[in-house]
Write an enzyme that holds these catalytic residues in place. Structure first.
Site, PDB file in Angstrom:
ATOM      1  N   CYS A 154       0.880  -1.133  -0.047  1.00 14.37           N
ATOM      2  CA  CYS A 154       0.237   0.021   0.261  1.00 14.37           C
ATOM      3  C   CYS A 154       0.732   1.227  -0.028  1.00 14.37           C
ATOM      4  O   CYS A 154       0.674   2.052  -0.849  1.00 14.37           O
ATOM      5  CB  CYS A 154      -1.000  -0.031   1.269  1.00 14.37           C
ATOM      6  SG  CYS A 154      -2.035  -1.370   1.199  1.00 14.37           S
ATOM      7  N   HIS A 235       9.406 -17.362  -9.819  1.00 21.67           N
ATOM      8  CA  HIS A 235       9.241 -18.445 -10.802  1.00 21.67           C
ATOM      9  C   HIS A 235      10.755 -19.343 -11.089  1.00 21.67           C
ATOM     10  O   HIS A 235      10.585 -20.517 -11.273  1.00 21.67           O
ATOM     11  CB  HIS A 235       8.743 -17.805 -12.254  1.00 21.67           C
ATOM     12  CG  HIS A 235       8.313 -18.951 -13.105  1.00 21.67           C
ATOM     13  ND1 HIS A 235       7.278 -19.738 -12.924  1.00 21.67           N
ATOM     14  CD2 HIS A 235       8.534 -19.112 -14.359  1.00 21.67           C
ATOM     15  CE1 HIS A 235       6.966 -20.770 -13.907  1.00 21.67           C
ATOM     16  NE2 HIS A 235       7.977 -20.108 -14.931  1.00 21.67           N
ATOM     17  N   CYS A 262       2.423 -27.323 -10.068  1.00 23.39           N
ATOM     18  CA  CYS A 262       2.487 -25.975 -10.286  1.00 23.39           C
ATOM     19  C   CYS A 262       1.281 -25.494 -10.014  1.00 23.39           C
ATOM     20  O   CYS A 262       0.160 -25.919 -10.569  1.00 23.39           O
ATOM     21  CB  CYS A 262       2.996 -25.754 -11.880  1.00 23.39           C
ATOM     22  SG  CYS A 262       2.822 -24.120 -12.338  1.00 23.39           S
ATOM     23  N   CYS A 268      -1.461 -18.419 -10.151  1.00 24.17           N
ATOM     24  CA  CYS A 268      -0.138 -17.974  -9.530  1.00 24.17           C
ATOM     25  C   CYS A 268       0.471 -16.990 -10.484  1.00 24.17           C
ATOM     26  O   CYS A 268       0.344 -17.277 -11.574  1.00 24.17           O
ATOM     27  CB  CYS A 268       0.929 -19.460  -9.590  1.00 24.17           C
ATOM     28  SG  CYS A 268       2.340 -18.919  -8.699  1.00 24.17           S
ATOM     29  N   CYS A 289       3.896 -18.643   0.767  1.00 25.10           N
ATOM     30  CA  CYS A 289       2.530 -19.051   0.168  1.00 25.10           C
ATOM     31  C   CYS A 289       2.661 -20.074  -0.543  1.00 25.10           C
ATOM     32  O   CYS A 289       1.907 -21.239  -0.452  1.00 25.10           O
ATOM     33  CB  CYS A 289       2.379 -17.778  -0.753  1.00 25.10           C
ATOM     34  SG  CYS A 289       1.833 -16.104   0.142  1.00 25.10           S
ATOM     35  N   CYS A 296       1.205 -17.703  -5.683  1.00 23.72           N
ATOM     36  CA  CYS A 296       1.972 -16.491  -5.410  1.00 23.72           C
ATOM     37  C   CYS A 296       1.123 -15.363  -6.178  1.00 23.72           C
ATOM     38  O   CYS A 296       0.559 -15.445  -7.157  1.00 23.72           O
ATOM     39  CB  CYS A 296       3.139 -16.349  -6.067  1.00 23.72           C
ATOM     40  SG  CYS A 296       4.041 -14.609  -6.105  1.00 23.72           S
ATOM     41  N   CYS A 299       2.641 -10.066  -4.770  1.00 22.25           N
ATOM     42  CA  CYS A 299       2.334  -8.603  -4.102  1.00 22.25           C
ATOM     43  C   CYS A 299       3.633  -7.619  -3.911  1.00 22.25           C
ATOM     44  O   CYS A 299       3.562  -6.725  -3.154  1.00 22.25           O
ATOM     45  CB  CYS A 299       1.790  -9.142  -2.629  1.00 22.25           C
ATOM     46  SG  CYS A 299       2.829 -10.035  -1.496  1.00 22.25           S
TER      47      CYS A 299
HETATM   48 FE1  SF4 Z   1       6.061 -20.489 -11.181  1.00 22.24          FE
HETATM   49 FE2  SF4 Z   1       3.858 -20.168  -9.714  1.00 22.24          FE
HETATM   50 FE3  SF4 Z   1       4.373 -22.765 -10.748  1.00 22.24          FE
HETATM   51 FE4  SF4 Z   1       5.992 -21.709  -8.941  1.00 22.24          FE
HETATM   52  S1  SF4 Z   1       3.820 -22.514  -8.687  1.00 22.24           S
HETATM   53  S2  SF4 Z   1       6.427 -22.791 -10.704  1.00 22.24           S
HETATM   54  S3  SF4 Z   1       5.858 -19.547  -9.344  1.00 22.24           S
HETATM   55  S4  SF4 Z   1       3.776 -20.474 -11.792  1.00 22.24           S
END
Ligand code: SF4
Length: 371
Positions: A154, A235, A262, A268, A289, A296, A299
């Site tokens: 914020c 990632h 994933c 994500c 997370c 994810c 943020c």
């Molecule tokens: Fe990428 Fe999210 Fe998959 Fe992890 S969970 S590999 S960060 S897309």
């Protein structure tokens, strides 16, 4: 004169060394600096003033910081620095509290921590404290600060309130766009953004300790984030990355076979997140997370939350770094059974393209948006 509920415990040389060692680890600095950091902490004892303002916020950053055990936030707050004003933590209220802030401003030279966004609509009237708009309080308090540390999404970019009607901004940015509301008061002062929702306590402790020790701020990226904490891609470093490359995407939360696959199709935003949560972890290094099976939400990024909502839902036609727009329905059709390997190949293109482009495509994406 600090007017707080908590009484500072006696601090020993051993405590200083412990905090110094932990802080150096946070900053990835050599242990050889431990005596220097400990000395700086000792010398700053009760001298370095911190003023902590809260605007449009949920006090989550305060909670996050106060719950830090290693290094212990109470030692940092109550022993090494002089916390002059903090609406949630201070015992004083009303006129007495505002007097504490006025006195700190008169003395000047403090670190100003800003939590929460700053509403600009209606002349700032969406958030007033003691009869003053938060916008004016920020302006007044920043004018005498030595350095300014917006904490959380914020205060950094406007965060969740940016999606509302208050025209909420961060101290320097509104989303990815730089604004100039406070340029006249900032003038040459360091501004260190510590986004994520909430702030990670270790990142704030490390920035304060760095400032106390060296009198400077660590190297920053174009969004004023310390590179030590925001210079790596979620990632690229994700423990689920192998599943991404192999085209194994979680579809069904209840399917134990998919439990560590994933989370991309569950919303994500890791591919556009630059942070080190994957190694720093949260809740005193319990997990984060993605380890807790939540996607994810990026943020750490200026686009959070407005451009990434609704969270936990796959984004249609999402931008993938290095590859551009991806038609999610086609991806889903493949995942649904046609050929999972196709997904792997598809996503592999993005990885290859990203690496060709210098391995930091999330920044590239933001740069494209800015230009
Ligand atoms: Fe990428 Fe999210 Fe998959 Fe992890 S969970 S590999 S960060 S897309």
């Amino acid at each position: 004169m600090d007017t707080f509920l908590l009484t500072p415990p006696e601090i020993t040389r051993r405590d200083f060394l412990k905090i110094a060692g932990a802080s150096l680890a946070l900053l990835a600095l050599t242990e050889a600096l431990t005596p220097q950091v400990a000395k700086a902490l000792e010398e700053s004892l009760g001298k370095t003033m911190v003023v902590w303002l809260e605007g449009q916020d949920c006090a989550g950053c305060t909670e996050s910081f106060a719950n830090s055990l290693e290094p212990p936030a109470t030692s940092i707050l109550l022993d090494s620095i002089s916390l002059r004003y903090h609406e949630t933590l201070m015992a004083a209220s009303g006129h007495q509290a505002e007097e504490a802030r006025a006195k700190a401003i008169k003395e000047g030279g403090y670190l100003l921590v800003i939590e929460g966004s700053i509403p600009m609509a209606e002349d700032g009237l969406y958030c007033t404290i003691g009869g003053k708009t938060f916008r004016d309080i920020v302006r007044e308090t920043a004018s005498r600060a030595a350095a300014i540390i917006p904490v959380g999404a914020c205060a950094s970019y406007g965060g969740i309130p940016r999606s509302g009607p208050t025209d909420a901004v961060g101290y320097l940015f509104r989303g990815t766009q730089k604004h100039h509301y406070f340029d006249d008061v900032t003038a040459g002062k360091p501004v260190i953004n510590l986004p994520t929702c909430p702030v990670h306590p270790e990142r704030l402790v490390a920035v304060i300790v760095h400032y106390l020790t060296f009198g400077t701020v660590p190297p920053l990226d174009k969004f004023h984030r310390p590179l030590a904490f925001y210079g790596s891609s979620q990632h690229e470093n994700c423990e689920r990355r192998g599943h991404f490359d192999a085209g194994r995407f979680m579809i069904d939360w209840g399917n134990p076979r998919q439990h560590d696959w994933c989370l991309y199709l569950k919303g994500c935003r890791g591919p556009v997140a630059s942070q080190d949560c994957w190694k720093r972890l949260w809740n005193n290094r319990t997990n984060y997370c993605i380890q807790a099976n939540a996607p994810c939400s990026a943020c750490s990024e200026p686009e959070f939350y407005e451009s990434f909502s609704p969270l936990y839902e796959r984004q249609y036609d999402v931008d993938l770094p290095g590859i551009g727009r991806v038609e999610i329905d086609k991806v889903m059709a493949i995942v649904a059974g046609v050929t999972a390997a196709g997904i792997g190949a598809d996503m592999l293109i993005s990885r290859t393209a990203k690496r060709k482009n210098g391995g930091n495509a999330s920044k590239q994406k933001v740069e494209q948006k800015e230009s």
